[in-house]
Design an enzyme around this catalytic site. Sequence first.
Site, PDB file in Angstrom:
ATOM      1  N   ASP A  63     -12.553  60.060  40.160  1.00  0.00           N
ATOM      2  CA  ASP A  63     -12.113  61.425  40.005  1.00  0.00           C
ATOM      3  C   ASP A  63     -13.204  62.278  40.667  1.00  0.00           C
ATOM      4  O   ASP A  63     -14.306  61.791  40.911  1.00  0.00           O
ATOM      5  CB  ASP A  63     -11.997  61.724  38.503  1.00  0.00           C
ATOM      6  CG  ASP A  63     -11.795  63.194  38.231  1.00  0.00           C
ATOM      7  OD1 ASP A  63     -10.968  63.824  38.924  1.00  0.00           O
ATOM      8  OD2 ASP A  63     -12.463  63.716  37.306  1.00  0.00           O
ATOM      9  N   ASP A  92     -14.038  66.270  40.161  1.00  0.00           N
ATOM     10  CA  ASP A  92     -14.743  67.260  39.347  1.00  0.00           C
ATOM     11  C   ASP A  92     -15.235  66.658  38.034  1.00  0.00           C
ATOM     12  O   ASP A  92     -14.450  66.133  37.252  1.00  0.00           O
ATOM     13  CB  ASP A  92     -13.834  68.464  39.091  1.00  0.00           C
ATOM     14  CG  ASP A  92     -13.370  69.092  40.403  1.00  0.00           C
ATOM     15  OD1 ASP A  92     -14.204  69.213  41.326  1.00  0.00           O
ATOM     16  OD2 ASP A  92     -12.175  69.434  40.514  1.00  0.00           O
TER      17      ASP A  92
HETATM   18 MG   LIG Z   1     -12.528  65.545  36.337  1.00  0.00          MG
END
Ligand SMILES: [Mg+2]
Length: 169
Positions: free
Chosen positions: A12, A14
Amino acid sequence: MTLDKYINIFLDRDGIVNNVVLRKGVVSSPRSMEEFVFRNDFLSFAQKIDKKYKFFLVTNQPDIKRNLLKENHLKEMHIKLMNILKFEEMFVCMHDDNDNCSCRKPKPGMILDAITRHNLHHDECIMIGDSLKDLKAASAAGIDAFLLDTNYNAYINYSYKIKSLVSLI
Ligand SMILES: [Mg+2]
Ligand SMILES: [Zn+2]
């Protein structure tokens, strides 16, 4: 927790690669290059990780659809990221909930696309994320997942929590 049985690492973005941005206490994504700051843990991980692993980025970026982030800034961020760690492919969902796309996590579209296009074995894939959406997307795609322990996701009950990316090396 270890990466021993995996070859393909789905990250992922962020909260994993870069710091999240808090806006009025709400966890949010960077909207400018100034706000796009790599996590030190990620930088050490990228430096130390064995070259045998293949990396895929799978990220929701609804701020594009919401007109809060310009696509050229997003591109610039990902060029910068590619210089730190080589990704086989970066998958970005630029939609919002109402679009009902198949890519926006918790849907597994981006992970399944990567598996198909790169001919990956499910049991050699691991997703590393910081949200319930990441865990659900991984589960729906039929792959394992680690949750990075943070102060904003402490409420999530999950057996496979990691303190840092570097702890996996
Ligand atoms: Mg995230
Ligand atoms: Zn999408």
